[in-house]
Design an enzyme around this catalytic site. Structure first.
Site, mmCIF file in Angstrom:
data_model
loop_
_atom_site.group_PDB
_atom_site.id
_atom_site.type_symbol
_atom_site.label_atom_id
_atom_site.label_comp_id
_atom_site.label_asym_id
_atom_site.label_seq_id
_atom_site.Cartn_x
_atom_site.Cartn_y
_atom_site.Cartn_z
ATOM 1 N N ALA A 23 42.384 50.384 44.906
ATOM 2 C CA ALA A 23 42.848 50.422 46.295
ATOM 3 C C ALA A 23 42.082 51.416 47.155
ATOM 4 C CB ALA A 23 44.345 50.743 46.327
ATOM 5 N N THR A 27 40.516 51.802 51.602
ATOM 6 C CA THR A 27 41.222 52.640 52.575
ATOM 7 C C THR A 27 40.387 52.881 53.833
ATOM 8 O OG1 THR A 27 40.486 54.612 51.363
ATOM 9 C CG2 THR A 27 42.700 53.787 50.882
ATOM 10 N N GLN A 102 40.746 45.373 41.356
ATOM 11 C CA GLN A 102 42.203 45.329 41.363
ATOM 12 C C GLN A 102 42.725 44.988 42.755
ATOM 13 O OE1 GLN A 102 41.963 49.418 39.473
ATOM 14 N NE2 GLN A 102 43.896 48.741 38.586
ATOM 15 N N HIS A 120 43.923 41.172 40.018
ATOM 16 C CA HIS A 120 45.301 41.116 40.506
ATOM 17 C C HIS A 120 45.513 40.022 41.541
ATOM 18 C CE1 HIS A 120 45.921 45.580 39.155
ATOM 19 N NE2 HIS A 120 45.885 44.734 38.153
ATOM 20 N N CYS A 131 55.816 24.963 40.640
ATOM 21 C CA CYS A 131 54.807 23.927 40.358
ATOM 22 C C CYS A 131 53.380 24.454 40.427
ATOM 23 C CB CYS A 131 54.981 22.743 41.304
ATOM 24 S SG CYS A 131 54.458 23.051 43.013
ATOM 25 N N CYS A 150 58.160 25.964 48.794
ATOM 26 C CA CYS A 150 57.076 25.036 48.501
ATOM 27 C C CYS A 150 57.365 23.676 49.126
ATOM 28 C CB CYS A 150 56.917 24.905 46.989
ATOM 29 S SG CYS A 150 55.669 23.706 46.463
ATOM 30 N N CYS A 153 57.702 21.005 45.996
ATOM 31 C CA CYS A 153 58.841 20.945 45.067
ATOM 32 C C CYS A 153 60.035 21.789 45.487
ATOM 33 C CB CYS A 153 58.392 21.354 43.664
ATOM 34 S SG CYS A 153 58.137 23.137 43.466
ATOM 35 N N THR A 191 40.095 54.009 42.070
ATOM 36 C CA THR A 191 41.224 53.616 41.235
ATOM 37 C C THR A 191 41.723 54.807 40.441
ATOM 38 O OG1 THR A 191 41.935 52.247 39.352
ATOM 39 C CG2 THR A 191 39.582 52.749 39.500
#
Length: 242
Positions: A23, A27, A102, A120, A131, A150, A153, A191
Protein backbone atom coordinates in the site's frame (compact mmCIF):
# COMPACT_ATOMS: atom_id res chain seq x y z
CA UNK A 1 22.83 2.77 7.37
CA UNK A 2 22.11 1.69 3.81
CA UNK A 3 21.84 4.16 0.95
CA UNK A 4 20.11 4.22 -2.42
CA UNK A 5 23.53 3.57 -3.93
CA UNK A 6 23.69 0.31 -1.96
CA UNK A 7 20.33 -0.73 -3.39
CA UNK A 8 21.43 0.22 -6.91
CA UNK A 9 24.64 -1.79 -6.56
CA UNK A 10 22.79 -4.87 -5.31
CA UNK A 11 20.15 -4.52 -8.05
CA UNK A 12 22.83 -4.13 -10.72
CA UNK A 13 24.61 -7.37 -9.83
CA UNK A 14 21.41 -9.43 -9.78
CA UNK A 15 20.15 -10.83 -13.07
CA UNK A 16 16.60 -11.73 -12.03
CA UNK A 17 14.86 -9.04 -9.96
CA UNK A 18 11.23 -8.99 -8.86
CA UNK A 19 9.31 -6.42 -6.84
CA UNK A 20 6.72 -7.01 -4.14
CA UNK A 21 4.72 -3.81 -3.68
CA UNK A 22 2.29 -2.86 -0.95
CA UNK A 23 0.00 0.00 0.00
CA UNK A 24 2.89 2.39 0.64
CA UNK A 25 3.61 2.27 -3.08
CA UNK A 26 0.44 4.24 -3.82
CA UNK A 27 0.29 6.78 -0.99
CA UNK A 28 2.02 9.39 -3.18
CA UNK A 29 -0.90 8.91 -5.59
CA UNK A 30 -3.37 9.89 -2.89
CA UNK A 31 -4.44 6.39 -1.88
CA UNK A 32 -4.01 5.89 1.88
CA UNK A 33 -2.37 2.79 3.27
CA UNK A 34 -3.93 0.69 6.03
CA UNK A 35 -1.55 0.57 9.00
CA UNK A 36 0.46 3.78 8.69
CA UNK A 37 -0.06 6.93 10.78
CA UNK A 38 -2.66 8.15 8.28
CA UNK A 39 -3.86 4.67 7.34
CA UNK A 40 -7.49 3.69 6.90
CA UNK A 41 -7.51 1.24 9.80
CA UNK A 42 -5.48 3.59 12.00
CA UNK A 43 -8.02 6.39 11.62
CA UNK A 44 -11.11 4.17 11.36
CA UNK A 45 -10.54 0.93 13.31
CA UNK A 46 -14.12 -0.21 12.70
CA UNK A 47 -13.52 -0.08 8.93
CA UNK A 48 -11.70 -3.41 9.16
CA UNK A 49 -15.11 -5.15 9.36
CA UNK A 50 -15.68 -4.30 5.70
CA UNK A 51 -12.62 -6.36 4.81
CA UNK A 52 -13.77 -9.55 6.55
CA UNK A 53 -15.63 -11.82 4.14
CA UNK A 54 -17.88 -13.46 6.74
CA UNK A 55 -18.99 -10.12 8.15
CA UNK A 56 -19.49 -8.76 4.64
CA UNK A 57 -21.72 -11.65 3.63
CA UNK A 58 -23.77 -11.69 6.83
CA UNK A 59 -24.25 -7.96 7.47
CA UNK A 60 -26.18 -5.88 4.94
CA UNK A 61 -25.18 -2.64 6.67
CA UNK A 62 -21.50 -3.50 6.30
CA UNK A 63 -22.05 -4.11 2.59
CA UNK A 64 -23.82 -0.76 2.23
CA UNK A 65 -20.93 1.01 3.97
CA UNK A 66 -18.49 -0.80 1.70
CA UNK A 67 -20.33 0.36 -1.43
CA UNK A 68 -20.36 3.95 -0.18
CA UNK A 69 -16.59 3.71 0.19
CA UNK A 70 -16.21 2.22 -3.28
CA UNK A 71 -18.10 5.09 -4.90
CA UNK A 72 -15.61 7.59 -3.49
CA UNK A 73 -12.47 5.45 -3.66
CA UNK A 74 -9.44 7.52 -4.73
CA UNK A 75 -8.35 4.80 -7.19
CA UNK A 76 -10.86 6.05 -9.77
CA UNK A 77 -8.99 9.31 -10.28
CA UNK A 78 -5.50 8.40 -9.03
CA UNK A 79 -2.50 8.65 -11.33
CA UNK A 80 0.77 6.68 -11.14
CA UNK A 81 3.44 8.39 -9.10
CA UNK A 82 7.20 8.65 -9.58
CA UNK A 83 7.74 5.24 -7.98
CA UNK A 84 5.33 3.49 -10.35
CA UNK A 85 6.91 5.20 -13.34
CA UNK A 86 10.42 4.26 -12.20
CA UNK A 87 9.48 0.57 -12.04
CA UNK A 88 8.07 0.80 -15.56
CA UNK A 89 11.36 2.31 -16.73
CA UNK A 90 13.29 -0.54 -15.10
CA UNK A 91 11.03 -3.15 -16.70
CA UNK A 92 11.38 -1.58 -20.12
CA UNK A 93 15.17 -1.57 -19.69
CA UNK A 94 15.15 -5.28 -18.87
CA UNK A 95 16.28 -4.65 -15.29
CA UNK A 96 13.08 -5.82 -13.61
CA UNK A 97 10.90 -8.88 -14.04
CA UNK A 98 7.40 -9.42 -12.66
CA UNK A 99 5.80 -7.02 -10.20
CA UNK A 100 3.99 -8.89 -7.43
CA UNK A 101 1.57 -6.43 -5.89
CA UNK A 102 -0.70 -6.47 -2.88
CA UNK A 103 -2.42 -3.38 -4.26
CA UNK A 104 -5.82 -3.38 -5.93
CA UNK A 105 -5.64 0.02 -7.62
CA UNK A 106 -4.21 -0.92 -11.03
CA UNK A 107 -1.64 1.89 -10.94
CA UNK A 108 1.28 -0.32 -11.97
CA UNK A 109 -0.56 -1.18 -15.19
CA UNK A 110 -1.65 2.43 -15.67
CA UNK A 111 2.03 3.42 -15.50
CA UNK A 112 2.77 0.97 -18.32
CA UNK A 113 4.17 -1.96 -16.36
CA UNK A 114 3.58 -5.49 -17.62
CA UNK A 115 3.77 -8.85 -15.85
CA UNK A 116 1.85 -7.49 -12.87
CA UNK A 117 0.50 -10.19 -10.56
CA UNK A 118 -2.32 -8.80 -8.42
CA UNK A 119 -2.15 -10.98 -5.32
CA UNK A 120 -5.11 -9.31 -3.65
CA UNK A 121 -7.23 -8.82 -6.75
CA UNK A 122 -8.53 -5.64 -8.35
CA UNK A 123 -11.05 -2.95 -7.47
CA UNK A 124 -11.75 -2.43 -11.16
CA UNK A 125 -13.98 -5.50 -11.41
CA UNK A 126 -16.99 -6.65 -9.39
CA UNK A 127 -17.55 -10.36 -8.75
CA UNK A 128 -20.65 -12.27 -7.69
CA UNK A 129 -19.90 -14.40 -4.64
CA UNK A 130 -22.35 -17.06 -5.87
CA UNK A 131 -21.93 -17.50 -9.64
CA UNK A 132 -18.58 -15.64 -9.91
CA UNK A 133 -19.75 -13.57 -12.87
CA UNK A 134 -17.56 -10.48 -13.28
CA UNK A 135 -18.41 -7.03 -14.60
CA UNK A 136 -16.57 -3.68 -14.50
CA UNK A 137 -17.03 -2.03 -11.10
CA UNK A 138 -17.99 1.27 -12.71
CA UNK A 139 -20.89 -0.55 -14.37
CA UNK A 140 -22.08 -1.75 -10.95
CA UNK A 141 -21.65 1.69 -9.39
CA UNK A 142 -23.68 3.26 -12.20
CA UNK A 143 -26.71 1.34 -10.94
CA UNK A 144 -26.62 3.58 -7.83
CA UNK A 145 -27.94 0.83 -5.56
CA UNK A 146 -27.09 0.70 -1.86
CA UNK A 147 -26.45 -3.07 -1.89
CA UNK A 148 -26.36 -4.16 -5.55
CA UNK A 149 -27.00 -7.78 -6.42
CA UNK A 150 -25.82 -9.92 -9.31
CA UNK A 151 -27.97 -9.37 -12.39
CA UNK A 152 -27.40 -12.97 -13.43
CA UNK A 153 -28.27 -14.90 -10.25
CA UNK A 154 -29.15 -12.38 -7.52
CA UNK A 155 -26.06 -13.18 -5.45
CA UNK A 156 -24.08 -10.77 -3.28
CA UNK A 157 -21.61 -8.59 -5.19
CA UNK A 158 -18.16 -7.51 -4.04
CA UNK A 159 -15.22 -5.97 -5.79
CA UNK A 160 -12.88 -8.68 -7.09
CA UNK A 161 -10.47 -8.12 -4.21
CA UNK A 162 -9.32 -10.53 -1.54
CA UNK A 163 -10.89 -10.00 1.88
CA UNK A 164 -9.76 -11.60 5.12
CA UNK A 165 -11.11 -15.14 5.08
CA UNK A 166 -10.87 -15.50 1.30
CA UNK A 167 -8.25 -17.57 -0.50
CA UNK A 168 -5.90 -15.92 -2.94
CA UNK A 169 -6.33 -16.94 -6.56
CA UNK A 170 -4.20 -20.13 -6.66
CA UNK A 171 -2.94 -19.45 -10.19
CA UNK A 172 -1.79 -15.94 -9.28
CA UNK A 173 -0.20 -17.14 -6.03
CA UNK A 174 1.60 -20.01 -7.78
CA UNK A 175 2.98 -17.61 -10.40
CA UNK A 176 4.17 -15.23 -7.68
CA UNK A 177 5.86 -18.03 -5.75
CA UNK A 178 7.58 -19.24 -8.91
CA UNK A 179 8.82 -15.73 -9.69
CA UNK A 180 10.12 -15.20 -6.15
CA UNK A 181 11.86 -18.59 -5.98
CA UNK A 182 13.72 -17.97 -9.22
CA UNK A 183 14.68 -14.38 -8.34
CA UNK A 184 18.18 -13.32 -7.42
CA UNK A 185 16.67 -10.31 -5.67
CA UNK A 186 13.22 -9.46 -4.32
CA UNK A 187 12.67 -5.78 -3.57
CA UNK A 188 9.81 -5.26 -1.10
CA UNK A 189 8.44 -1.75 -1.57
CA UNK A 190 5.85 0.01 0.57
CA UNK A 191 4.79 -3.11 2.43
CA UNK A 192 4.94 -3.94 6.12
CA UNK A 193 5.43 -7.61 5.16
CA UNK A 194 2.85 -8.49 7.79
CA UNK A 195 0.13 -10.18 5.71
CA UNK A 196 0.55 -13.79 4.70
CA UNK A 197 0.94 -15.48 2.32
CA UNK A 198 2.28 -12.47 0.39
CA UNK A 199 4.84 -11.66 3.09
CA UNK A 200 6.26 -15.17 2.80
CA UNK A 201 7.54 -14.33 -0.67
CA UNK A 202 10.28 -12.33 1.04
CA UNK A 203 11.83 -15.60 2.24
CA UNK A 204 12.14 -17.11 -1.22
CA UNK A 205 14.59 -15.02 -3.25
CA UNK A 206 18.37 -15.27 -2.88
CA UNK A 207 18.61 -11.65 -1.76
CA UNK A 208 16.11 -9.27 -0.16
CA UNK A 209 15.93 -5.48 -0.19
CA UNK A 210 13.28 -3.42 1.60
CA UNK A 211 12.12 0.12 0.87
CA UNK A 212 9.46 1.09 3.39
CA UNK A 213 8.69 4.06 5.63
CA UNK A 214 8.49 1.96 8.80
CA UNK A 215 10.52 -1.02 10.04
CA UNK A 216 9.33 -4.51 9.13
CA UNK A 217 9.81 -7.93 10.70
CA UNK A 218 12.12 -8.81 7.80
CA UNK A 219 14.57 -5.92 8.21
CA UNK A 220 17.12 -8.00 10.11
CA UNK A 221 17.45 -10.57 7.33
CA UNK A 222 17.44 -8.14 4.38
CA UNK A 223 20.61 -7.25 2.48
CA UNK A 224 19.55 -3.62 2.12
CA UNK A 225 16.92 -1.70 4.12
CA UNK A 226 15.90 1.86 3.26
CA UNK A 227 13.39 3.83 5.32
CA UNK A 228 13.36 6.59 2.71
CA UNK A 229 10.63 8.01 0.43
CA UNK A 230 9.80 5.57 -2.37
CA UNK A 231 9.28 8.47 -4.76
CA UNK A 232 12.91 9.47 -4.28
CA UNK A 233 14.61 6.08 -4.06
CA UNK A 234 13.13 4.35 -7.11
CA UNK A 235 13.64 7.19 -9.61
CA UNK A 236 17.29 7.34 -8.54
CA UNK A 237 17.67 3.60 -9.14
CA UNK A 238 15.92 3.93 -12.51
CA UNK A 239 18.22 6.77 -13.57
CA UNK A 240 21.25 4.64 -12.76
CA UNK A 241 20.05 1.38 -14.32
CA UNK A 242 17.22 2.25 -16.71
Amino acid sequence: MATTEDLTTLWDRCERVVVLSGAGMSTDSGIPDFRGPNGLWTKQPDAAAMFDIQTYVEDEEVRKRAWVGRRTHPAWSAEPNAGHRALTTLQQAGRLGPILTQNIDGLHQKAGSVEVLELHGTIWETECLTCHDRVPTQQTLARAEADPRCLRCGGILKTATISFGQRLDPDVLDAAIDAARHADLLVAIGTTLAVMPAAGLADMAKHLAIVNAAPTQYDAQADVVLHEPIGEVLPEVARALG
